[in-house]
Write a protein that holds these residues in place. Structure first.
Motif, PDB file in Angstrom:
ATOM      1  N   LYS A   1      34.466  36.446  41.525  1.00  0.00           N
ATOM      2  CA  LYS A   1      34.544  36.355  40.069  1.00  0.00           C
ATOM      3  C   LYS A   1      35.618  37.294  39.529  1.00  0.00           C
ATOM      4  CE  LYS A   1      31.012  33.627  38.819  1.00  0.00           C
ATOM      5  NZ  LYS A   1      31.139  32.448  37.922  1.00  0.00           N
ATOM      6  N   ILE A   2      35.620  38.520  40.019  1.00  0.00           N
ATOM      7  CA  ILE A   2      36.586  39.520  39.554  1.00  0.00           C
ATOM      8  C   ILE A   2      38.011  39.110  39.926  1.00  0.00           C
ATOM      9  CG2 ILE A   2      37.367  41.898  39.864  1.00  0.00           C
ATOM     10  CD1 ILE A   2      34.421  42.683  40.183  1.00  0.00           C
ATOM     11  N   ASN A   3      38.186  38.646  41.156  1.00  0.00           N
ATOM     12  CA  ASN A   3      39.521  38.224  41.607  1.00  0.00           C
ATOM     13  C   ASN A   3      40.037  37.035  40.802  1.00  0.00           C
ATOM     14  OD1 ASN A   3      39.579  40.213  43.546  1.00  0.00           O
ATOM     15  ND2 ASN A   3      38.887  38.891  45.208  1.00  0.00           N
ATOM     16  N   LYS A   4      39.165  36.093  40.506  1.00  0.00           N
ATOM     17  CA  LYS A   4      39.547  34.912  39.734  1.00  0.00           C
ATOM     18  C   LYS A   4      40.040  35.320  38.351  1.00  0.00           C
ATOM     19  CE  LYS A   4      37.739  30.536  37.939  1.00  0.00           C
ATOM     20  NZ  LYS A   4      36.544  29.650  37.840  1.00  0.00           N
ATOM     21  N   ASN A   5      39.324  36.211  37.707  1.00  0.00           N
ATOM     22  CA  ASN A   5      39.729  36.661  36.380  1.00  0.00           C
ATOM     23  C   ASN A   5      40.999  37.509  36.443  1.00  0.00           C
ATOM     24  OD1 ASN A   5      37.510  35.498  34.955  1.00  0.00           O
ATOM     25  ND2 ASN A   5      36.211  37.104  35.757  1.00  0.00           N
ATOM     26  N   SER A   6      41.141  38.287  37.512  1.00  0.00           N
ATOM     27  CA  SER A   6      42.337  39.118  37.666  1.00  0.00           C
ATOM     28  C   SER A   6      43.586  38.255  37.790  1.00  0.00           C
ATOM     29  CB  SER A   6      42.207  40.006  38.910  1.00  0.00           C
ATOM     30  OG  SER A   6      41.160  40.922  38.759  1.00  0.00           O
ATOM     31  N   LYS A   7      43.457  37.134  38.485  1.00  0.00           N
ATOM     32  CA  LYS A   7      44.599  36.227  38.654  1.00  0.00           C
ATOM     33  C   LYS A   7      45.029  35.650  37.311  1.00  0.00           C
ATOM     34  CE  LYS A   7      43.671  34.887  43.433  1.00  0.00           C
ATOM     35  NZ  LYS A   7      43.245  33.784  44.338  1.00  0.00           N
ATOM     36  N   VAL A   8      44.070  35.302  36.484  1.00  0.00           N
ATOM     37  CA  VAL A   8      44.397  34.765  35.156  1.00  0.00           C
ATOM     38  C   VAL A   8      45.084  35.831  34.316  1.00  0.00           C
ATOM     39  CG1 VAL A   8      43.438  33.876  32.996  1.00  0.00           C
ATOM     40  CG2 VAL A   8      42.512  33.096  35.178  1.00  0.00           C
ATOM     41  N   LEU A   9      44.520  37.031  34.306  1.00  0.00           N
ATOM     42  CA  LEU A   9      45.060  38.108  33.469  1.00  0.00           C
ATOM     43  C   LEU A   9      46.401  38.622  33.978  1.00  0.00           C
ATOM     44  CD1 LEU A   9      41.753  40.071  32.772  1.00  0.00           C
ATOM     45  CD2 LEU A   9      42.965  38.512  31.253  1.00  0.00           C
ATOM     46  N   SER A  10      46.662  38.479  35.272  1.00  0.00           N
ATOM     47  CA  SER A  10      47.942  38.943  35.830  1.00  0.00           C
ATOM     48  C   SER A  10      49.109  38.109  35.329  1.00  0.00           C
ATOM     49  CB  SER A  10      47.903  38.894  37.365  1.00  0.00           C
ATOM     50  OG  SER A  10      47.878  37.563  37.836  1.00  0.00           O
ATOM     51  N   LYS A  11      48.837  36.939  34.782  1.00  0.00           N
ATOM     52  CA  LYS A  11      49.894  36.063  34.286  1.00  0.00           C
ATOM     53  C   LYS A  11      50.262  36.360  32.834  1.00  0.00           C
ATOM     54  CE  LYS A  11      49.091  32.142  37.343  1.00  0.00           C
ATOM     55  NZ  LYS A  11      48.872  30.686  37.426  1.00  0.00           N
ATOM     56  N   VAL A  12      49.558  37.280  32.221  1.00  0.00           N
ATOM     57  CA  VAL A  12      49.892  37.664  30.851  1.00  0.00           C
ATOM     58  C   VAL A  12      51.078  38.603  30.885  1.00  0.00           C
ATOM     59  CG1 VAL A  12      49.083  38.726  28.739  1.00  0.00           C
ATOM     60  CG2 VAL A  12      47.502  37.411  30.155  1.00  0.00           C
TER      61      VAL A  12
END
Length: 326
Positions: A313-324
């Motif tokens: 869950k944490i990794n999935k959200n981190s991937k999304v936020l890393s694209k900001v």
């Protein structure tokens, strides 16, 4: 002109424009308006956002696409799927030129907001002090969770407290449904014991707050564990649901030392009447009420959430936020 022709021309002009902008980047003034973000990918920008069929002013289209706060932006960055932060004027132009692009922006913004929220929710923290409890309370309450965020929609307990129980259950290796069912049993499904105290005639003690923590046992454990005065502990456990829940899990921890394997019935019986609960009619009745809640109402989280699931869950959200791109 078909989409392929347009895309080729559009891309060529964009490349030219970006190259010119790069040489002038020192002269570009950064004018940002806080909390206004336009998130778009190259697909939204080139195909749906600024199609010449929809907008006659091509120069203006290029300006809208290119006039970003980060002057290092180029076509390659767009194609990589980076989510970019734009200023207010570009936001207005996007809304005027294309409802579809604006719609895509809203969807991406929603995705980012969800990822940010999930990142906080799954940032589980081991409680080491009273300050840790209060800090976690502040974090969860700041999310302004709604009924949609509840683990159990029909449960009267607020979403933030449901998530805190979920978190503490994971950290203490007991099912989330145990804590929820205990509170349901204590309050007969009303979850209305916050701030209340119940007098026990047989020993002169009181049961405090949401999970009805006893002043002669549970409160003393909390004082010792977190180095808090008895008076302060009683007040907090009675009135602060987060502190009360942590105290409840200290009780589960104590029961664990007496029970070889996890058994929800044994936990509920000990919670009410300790190790000799089967000899007490009131405790046996308590367990029957608990069983109805545990096996009929709270059934999604009978298993302890795995570390792997939380990490994913944490990794999935981190991937999304890393694209900001800020």
């Amino acid at each position: 002109m078909n989409n392929n022709d347009y895309n080729n021309i559009h891309q060529t002009l964009l490349d030219e424009y970006f190259n010119k902008q790069k040489s002038k980047k020192n002269n570009i003034t950064k004018k940002l308006i806080n909390n206004i973000y336009i998130f778009s990918t190259v697909v939204a920008l080139s195909l749906s956002g600024f199609n010449l069929v929809k907008s006659a002013n091509y120069d203006n289209d290029v300006k809208v696409v290119s006039n970003v706060e980060n002057t290092d932006l180029n076509s390659k960055n767009l194609e990589s799927g980076k989510i970019i932060k734009l200023n207010q004027s570009i936001f207005e132009e996007m809304r005027k030129n294309s409802e579809e692009a604006y719609s895509n922006y809203l969807k991406l913004k929603k995705k980012i907001k969800k990822a940010e929220k999930q990142q906080v929710l799954y940032n589980f923290k081991k409680i080491k002090s009273l300050d840790d409890i209060l800090e976690r309370q502040k974090e969860l309450e700041s999310l302004n969770l709604t009924k949609k965020d509840k683990l159990y929609k029909d449960c009267k307990l607020p979403a933030d407290l449901q998530w805190f129980i979920f978190e503490q259950s994971f950290l203490n290796k007991v099912p989330t449904d145990l804590g929820l069912s205990i509170i349901d049993t204590e309050t007969r499904g009303q979850f209305n014991s916050s701030g209340l105290s119940s007098y026990n005639v047989w020993d002169g003690s009181y049961d405090l707050g949401l999970t009805q923590q006893n002043t002669k046992s549970s409160v003393l454990k909390f004082c010792e564990k977190y180095n808090v005065s008895y008076e302060k502990a009683c007040k907090l456990i009675k009135n602060n649901d987060y502190v009360n829940i942590v105290s409840c899990f200290l009780e589960f921890e104590e029961i664990e030392t007496r029970v070889k394997d996890y058994d929800p019935i044994e936990y509920a019986g000990c919670y009410n009447g300790w190790v000799l609960w089967r000899e007490k009619e009131i405790s046996r009745d308590y367990v029957e009420i608990f069983k109805k809640a545990y096996y009929n109402k709270y059934t999604k989280y009978h298993n302890v959430t795995s570390k792997k699931e939380i990490k994913e869950k944490i990794n999935k959200n981190s991937k999304v936020l890393s694209k900001v791109k800020y």
